[in-house]
Design an enzyme around this catalytic site. Structure first.
Site, PDB file in Angstrom:
ATOM      1  N   HIS A 101       0.840  -1.210   0.000  1.00  0.00           N
ATOM      2  CA  HIS A 101       0.000   0.000   0.000  1.00  0.00           C
ATOM      3  C   HIS A 101       0.876   1.262   0.000  1.00  0.00           C
ATOM      4  O   HIS A 101       1.121   1.867   1.043  1.00  0.00           O
ATOM      5  CB  HIS A 101      -0.899  -0.019   1.245  1.00  0.00           C
ATOM      6  CG  HIS A 101      -2.007   0.976   1.197  1.00  0.00           C
ATOM      7  ND1 HIS A 101      -3.222   0.745   1.793  1.00  0.00           N
ATOM      8  CD2 HIS A 101      -2.100   2.212   0.656  1.00  0.00           C
ATOM      9  CE1 HIS A 101      -4.010   1.788   1.618  1.00  0.00           C
ATOM     10  NE2 HIS A 101      -3.342   2.702   0.927  1.00  0.00           N
ATOM     11  N   HIS A 117     -10.871   0.199   0.314  1.00  0.00           N
ATOM     12  CA  HIS A 117     -10.862   1.355   1.215  1.00  0.00           C
ATOM     13  C   HIS A 117     -12.259   1.415   1.821  1.00  0.00           C
ATOM     14  O   HIS A 117     -13.200   1.904   1.189  1.00  0.00           O
ATOM     15  CB  HIS A 117     -10.526   2.622   0.429  1.00  0.00           C
ATOM     16  CG  HIS A 117     -10.632   3.892   1.217  1.00  0.00           C
ATOM     17  ND1 HIS A 117      -9.535   4.697   1.459  1.00  0.00           N
ATOM     18  CD2 HIS A 117     -11.680   4.512   1.812  1.00  0.00           C
ATOM     19  CE1 HIS A 117      -9.915   5.755   2.166  1.00  0.00           C
ATOM     20  NE2 HIS A 117     -11.222   5.665   2.385  1.00  0.00           N
ATOM     21  N   ASN A 133      -6.799   9.374   6.397  1.00  0.00           N
ATOM     22  CA  ASN A 133      -8.062   8.698   6.128  1.00  0.00           C
ATOM     23  C   ASN A 133      -7.819   7.199   5.979  1.00  0.00           C
ATOM     24  O   ASN A 133      -7.100   6.795   5.060  1.00  0.00           O
ATOM     25  CB  ASN A 133      -8.676   9.255   4.842  1.00  0.00           C
ATOM     26  CG  ASN A 133     -10.096   8.782   4.616  1.00  0.00           C
ATOM     27  OD1 ASN A 133     -10.693   8.151   5.471  1.00  0.00           O
ATOM     28  ND2 ASN A 133     -10.636   9.080   3.447  1.00  0.00           N
ATOM     29  N   ASP A 189       0.646   2.747   3.740  1.00  0.00           N
ATOM     30  CA  ASP A 189      -0.211   3.828   3.238  1.00  0.00           C
ATOM     31  C   ASP A 189       0.601   5.115   3.126  1.00  0.00           C
ATOM     32  O   ASP A 189       0.118   6.209   3.452  1.00  0.00           O
ATOM     33  CB  ASP A 189      -1.452   4.029   4.119  1.00  0.00           C
ATOM     34  CG  ASP A 189      -2.525   4.883   3.429  1.00  0.00           C
ATOM     35  OD1 ASP A 189      -2.368   5.177   2.234  1.00  0.00           O
ATOM     36  OD2 ASP A 189      -3.518   5.242   4.099  1.00  0.00           O
ATOM     37  N   HIS A 236       2.430  14.490   0.465  1.00  0.00           N
ATOM     38  CA  HIS A 236       1.715  15.673   0.008  1.00  0.00           C
ATOM     39  C   HIS A 236       2.660  16.872   0.031  1.00  0.00           C
ATOM     40  O   HIS A 236       3.589  16.931   0.836  1.00  0.00           O
ATOM     41  CB  HIS A 236       0.506  15.973   0.896  1.00  0.00           C
ATOM     42  CG  HIS A 236      -0.620  15.005   0.740  1.00  0.00           C
ATOM     43  ND1 HIS A 236      -1.367  14.903  -0.415  1.00  0.00           N
ATOM     44  CD2 HIS A 236      -1.135  14.082   1.598  1.00  0.00           C
ATOM     45  CE1 HIS A 236      -2.290  13.967  -0.267  1.00  0.00           C
ATOM     46  NE2 HIS A 236      -2.167  13.452   0.942  1.00  0.00           N
TER      47      HIS A 236
END
Length: 425
Positions: free
Chosen positions: A57, A176, A277, A304, A308
């Site tokens: 992931h 998800h 999230n 995950d 950003h």
């Protein structure tokens, strides 16, 4: 990446507690007696050898968002964290929903990767949840993991069709789990006392567990393979445990390092680094996740890793982009909360972070034992070293590191992918 020159690592400790010398030539572990005479010798006394880590992931952002991360920078961070393979999520621009898009991601990995890059295909076109993507054509390209991650496959019929369609290809749907009616686009904080006090839109735990409860029954009904991404709640653990106890469905689950360590109160500063999230949860959920990873209810740790830009995070909490870095500190967190507490031994770490994710992703040459004849994918660990995490020193292009300022293990001494040293301290 260095050339795959022959090496001999002396005094390496294996997960069973034994010590040995390891020889590497032509991308594989070979008998020390067969090592070429010009092999470089490295004293690895006291270092622990694990199979190279595998992340099911990862968000690499390329193509489409190269200002946040590229395949080169993301895989460099992966190698720094001990990973020799990462599965690249499809929320890219263009979305990885065609065979051509999947092939392009794979080619980027071959060109720029510091570890193996395996494309994940979208379940639906544009990840919009309305129409199945080119599942069969992507599967023909070797894709075995399919996900709309960042968006839930919320339509029951679409999920049933995806599970059914992928069964002959031995593909897996990685979900998800976020019911959009219970936790919409603005949901950003665990629904409870903290969200109420801070005035943040709530993300209730049942928005995750009810989707998983539906999906595991669809997996049983269709016979398809189902994987629950980044589960974050005690209720989700209960559902996965129930499904596995029944033994009628092919169900696996993952937990992230941040959901194993960080809790809801971290959002009280409104620091958007901690917006993710699914959101960070209270301590009782964290305890359930740790217990489930220890007993095998949760199969793997998935990072995950979600880089950003500063601009994407520099907004009010409910508007900022969700996501955290994870590749470089994932093993450190697992050591801190699972190994040092006695919940997992090193064989368990090798299973949850290497063998099991490779098995779920059907990546047969990764996650293999450190043994003669096997592909030379490994990470060498100095289990005694610790360091203060400094986001400015990350190999990632991004800086949204939730572990910044924490004192954590800093174990990775050397990473080797297919006999090539991709990181060395």
């Amino acid at each position: 990446m260095s050339d795959a020159n022959p090496l001999v690592l002396t005094g390496v400790e294996l997960v069973d507690g034994s010590s040995t010398d390891l020889a590497i030539a032509r991308g594989r572990f070979v008998d020390v007696a067969d090592a070429p005479g010009d092999a470089q010798r490295i004293d690895a006394s006291g270092l622990l050898a694990l199979p190279g880590l595998v992340d099911l992931h990862t968000h690499l952002r390329e193509p489409g968002k190269e200002d946040a991360e590229t395949v080169e920078t993301g895989t460099r961070a992966a190698a720094r964290g001990g990973y020799t393979a990462v599965f690249a999520m499809p929320n890219l621009d263009p979305t990885t929903d065609t065979a051509e898009a999947a092939q392009y991601v794979a080619e980027l990995g071959l060109r720029d990767g510091h570890c193996e890059v395996v494309p994940i295909g979208a379940v639906t076109k544009g990840r919009e949840g309305a129409e199945l993507a080119e599942l069969g054509l992507m599967a023909a390209q070797g894709v075995r993991v399919f996900s709309d991650d960042g968006a839930c496959v919320h339509d029951s019929l679409i999920m049933r069709r995806a599970l059914t369609y992928l069964k002959p290809y031995d593909g897996v749907v990685a979900q998800h789990a976020q019911d959009p009616r219970l936790a919409g686009p603005s949901a950003c904080c665990h629904e409870g006392e903290v969200s109420g006090r801070l005035g943040l839109p709530g993300w209730p735990s049942v928005a995750e567990s009810t989707i998983i409860a539906r999906d595991v029954q669809l997996a049983e009904f269709t016979g398809g393979r189902y994987h629950a991404c980044h589960i974050s709640t005690a209720e989700s653990v209960d559902v996965i445990r129930w499904a596995k106890k029944r033994g009628r469905a092919q169900v696996t689950a993952e937990v992230t390092p941040h959901h194993l360590l960080l809790d809801t109160p971290h959002v009280e500063t409104y620091d958007t680094t901690f917006k993710v999230n699914p959101p960070l949860r209270p301590s009782e959920h964290i305890e359930a996740l740790r217990e489930a990873l220890a007993d095998g209810t949760i199969d793997i740790v998935g990072t995950d890793h979600a880089p950003h830009t500063v601009q994407d995070k520099d907004h009010p909490f409910d508007v900022a982009s969700p996501g955290m870095l994870g590749l470089e500190e994932s093993l450190a967190v697992v050591m801190e909360v699972m190994v040092h507490s006695g919940r997992l031994d090193w064989a368990g770490v090798a299973d949850r972070m290497s063998a099991a994710p490779a098995r779920i992703g059907r990546l047969a040459h990764q996650g293999r034992p450190v043994a003669v004849g096997e592909p030379a994918n490994l990470v060498l660990l100095d289990r005694s070293r610790r360091a203060m995490v400094d986001r400015a020193r990350s190999a990632s292009k991004a800086r949204n590191n939730p572990y910044h300022g924490l004192d954590l293990p800093d174990p990775v001494e050397l990473t080797m992918w297919a006999g090539k040293v991709t990181f060395r301290r």
